[in-house]
Design an enzyme around this catalytic site. Structure first.
Site, short mmCIF file in Angstrom:
data_model
loop_
_atom_site.label_atom_id
_atom_site.label_comp_id
_atom_site.label_asym_id
_atom_site.label_seq_id
_atom_site.Cartn_x
_atom_site.Cartn_y
_atom_site.Cartn_z
N ARG A 1 10.91 6.36 24.30
CA ARG A 1 10.30 7.67 24.03
C ARG A 1 10.94 8.34 22.82
NH1 ARG A 1 7.86 4.59 26.92
NH2 ARG A 1 7.02 5.17 28.96
N GLY B 1 16.57 17.54 22.18
CA GLY B 1 16.84 17.28 20.77
C GLY B 1 15.57 16.99 19.98
N LEU C 1 20.32 9.93 26.21
CA LEU C 1 21.27 10.32 27.26
C LEU C 1 22.22 9.17 27.63
CD1 LEU C 1 18.80 12.41 29.42
CD2 LEU C 1 20.76 13.30 28.15
N GLU D 1 18.03 20.47 28.83
CA GLU D 1 19.50 20.50 28.83
C GLU D 1 20.04 21.26 30.03
OE1 GLU D 1 17.58 20.88 26.22
OE2 GLU D 1 18.49 20.03 24.41
N ARG E 1 20.21 19.22 32.99
CA ARG E 1 21.12 18.06 32.86
C ARG E 1 22.59 18.52 32.83
NH1 ARG E 1 16.98 15.37 33.73
NH2 ARG E 1 15.44 14.97 32.11
N GLU F 1 14.68 20.22 18.84
CA GLU F 1 15.63 20.63 17.79
C GLU F 1 15.25 19.99 16.45
OE1 GLU F 1 19.23 19.61 20.29
OE2 GLU F 1 19.80 21.61 19.62
N LEU G 1 17.95 13.80 22.84
CA LEU G 1 19.18 13.02 22.77
C LEU G 1 19.09 11.77 23.64
CD1 LEU G 1 22.31 12.99 22.08
CD2 LEU G 1 22.61 14.17 24.26
N GLY H 1 22.72 21.03 21.27
CA GLY H 1 23.82 20.70 20.37
C GLY H 1 23.33 20.30 19.00
C1 1HE Z 1 15.43 7.82 27.63
C2 1HE Z 1 15.28 9.18 27.32
C3 1HE Z 1 16.42 9.88 26.82
C4 1HE Z 1 13.39 8.45 28.05
N1 1HE Z 1 17.56 9.18 26.67
N2 1HE Z 1 16.59 7.19 27.46
N3 1HE Z 1 16.06 14.58 27.18
C5 1HE Z 1 15.56 14.61 28.42
O1 1HE Z 1 16.19 15.04 29.37
C6 1HE Z 1 14.18 14.03 28.57
C7 1HE Z 1 14.27 12.76 29.36
N4 1HE Z 1 13.02 12.01 29.33
C8 1HE Z 1 11.93 12.36 30.09
O2 1HE Z 1 11.87 13.40 30.73
C9 1HE Z 1 10.78 11.40 30.06
O3 1HE Z 1 11.28 10.12 29.66
C10 1HE Z 1 9.61 11.78 29.13
C11 1HE Z 1 8.87 13.01 29.71
C12 1HE Z 1 10.08 12.07 27.72
C13 1HE Z 1 8.62 10.60 29.04
O4 1HE Z 1 8.24 10.17 30.35
P1 1HE Z 1 7.60 8.71 30.55
O5 1HE Z 1 7.20 8.61 32.00
O6 1HE Z 1 6.55 8.48 29.53
O7 1HE Z 1 8.78 7.67 30.20
P2 1HE Z 1 10.02 7.20 31.12
O8 1HE Z 1 9.58 6.14 32.08
O9 1HE Z 1 10.74 8.37 31.69
O10 1HE Z 1 11.00 6.58 30.02
C14 1HE Z 1 10.74 5.32 29.39
C15 1HE Z 1 12.09 4.75 29.00
O11 1HE Z 1 12.72 5.62 28.05
C16 1HE Z 1 13.07 4.69 30.18
O12 1HE Z 1 13.93 3.58 29.94
P3 1HE Z 1 13.65 2.17 30.68
O13 1HE Z 1 14.73 1.28 30.17
O14 1HE Z 1 13.73 2.45 32.17
O15 1HE Z 1 12.27 1.72 30.27
C17 1HE Z 1 13.88 5.95 30.03
O16 1HE Z 1 15.15 5.86 30.62
C18 1HE Z 1 13.99 6.05 28.52
N5 1HE Z 1 14.25 7.40 28.08
N6 1HE Z 1 14.01 9.55 27.60
C19 1HE Z 1 17.63 7.88 27.00
N7 1HE Z 1 16.36 11.14 26.46
C20 1HE Z 1 21.90 17.24 20.29
S1 1HE Z 1 21.93 17.65 21.87
C21 1HE Z 1 20.35 17.43 22.49
C22 1HE Z 1 20.41 17.46 23.98
C23 1HE Z 1 19.18 16.86 24.59
O17 1HE Z 1 18.28 16.42 23.94
S2 1HE Z 1 19.17 16.85 26.29
C24 1HE Z 1 17.54 16.39 26.69
C25 1HE Z 1 17.41 14.93 26.85
#
Ligand code: 1HE
Length: 260
Positions: free
Chosen positions: A28, A111, A68, A134, A137, A114, A66, A142
């Protein structure tokens, strides 16, 4: 720095539009350190022909924020440097060589929001949704989000998004100022590209004033802002290109402003 998760292409008749695409759709388009550094390097080394850039994300989502999986082993000092690395990279986007247009669809979260907020124009399609997960979580923004996002939507709305996990849909996102344009699903890239071609036709000095000087004026007390504006106006209008553009209008060779 080349990176397999970042695609770069020069487009337009004069190669004046850089199309940049996050190509980590399987994750994603989550932003790992390599991708952040590659974005920084790309904006620091933009080819001279480029006058505007478009940032898109492969697949159904613009960006899940980000990566994660890279967060879990970091201590406080490493966390500080990591955040500063994001700041440096997104500074290169916001205060880089050209105006940047983000193509938003699906998740624009954490992010990802961001990154989008470091761009100058955001074009969203109707599949877009915005969130700052965030809060849930146990972390904080950041990547400059606490500075840039309140300037778009106000501190109260950002606080709400982070405290309650509130998600804004595409229509509400446009209404509150997260995106300037809202288009039907699948049409955001075409709209963004059309805008980029249009922006690329402006005098480069005008685009520079809008991307580098206007945001600084907005941060200045009014008295200083008026002075900065006057100096920028003087510099812009003294450029030969400005004189030629004004002459073209006066001689009937340039477009009039048309009704919206
Ligand atoms: C990821 C990430 C990620 C997906 N880091 N691997 N961001 C979040 O907290 C958002 C987290 N992601 C989600 O809520 C969902 O993935 C989505 C709504 C974006 C998309 O959902 P979906 O159903 O289309 O996909 P999925 O099945 O959740 O994810 C597909 C794969 O992407 C899966 O990995 P797989 O190996 O099991 O296939 C997920 O683990 C992976 N994936 N999002 C790592 N974010 C500078 S500081 C900024 C601080 C932040 O950004 S915190 C917010 C982080």
């Amino acid at each position: 720095m080349s990176n397999q998760d970042l695609h770069f292409e020069l487009c337009g008749e004069q190669q004046e539009v850089a199309v940049i695409r996050l190509t980590r759709g399987a994750k994603r388009n989550a932003l790992n350190d390599g991708l952040i550094l590659a974005l920084r390097d790309l904006f620091q080394n933009m080819p001279a022909s480029v006058r505007a850039a478009v940032i898109d994300g492969e697949g159904e989502h613009f960006c899940a924020g980000l990566d994660l999986s890279e967060l879990k082993d970091r201590d406080a000092g490493q966390g500080l440097h990591h955040s500063r690395m994001w700041h440096a990279a997104l500074e290169c986007v916001q205060y880089g060589p050209v105006p940047v247009i983000a193509v938003l669809h699906g998740a624009v979260v954490g992010g990802g929001l961001e990154l989008a907020s470091a761009c100058h124009i955001r074009v969203a399609d109707e599949s877009t949704f915005y969130a700052l997960p965030e809060g849930s979580r146990g972390i904080f923004v950041g990547g400059g989000g606490s500075v840039r996002i309140p300037r778009l939507i106000g501190t109260a709305r950002m606080t709400d998004m982070m405290l309650t996990g509130r998600v804004f849909n595409a229509a509400d996102g446009e209404r509150i100022g997260l995106a300037q344009y809202l288009v039907p699903p699948g049409q955001a890239f075409d709209k963004a590209f059309e805008l980029a071609v249009r922006i690329a036709q402006n005098a480069p000095l005008t685009n520079y004033a809008l991307t580098h000087v206007l945001p600084r004026i907005a941060e200045q007390p009014a008295d200083q802002g008026f002075m900065t504006e006057a100096m920028m106006a003087a510099i812009a209008q003294s450029a030969p290109e400005a004189k030629e553009r004004v002459r073209a209008f006066l001689e009937g060779r340039a477009d009039k402003v048309k009704r919206a």
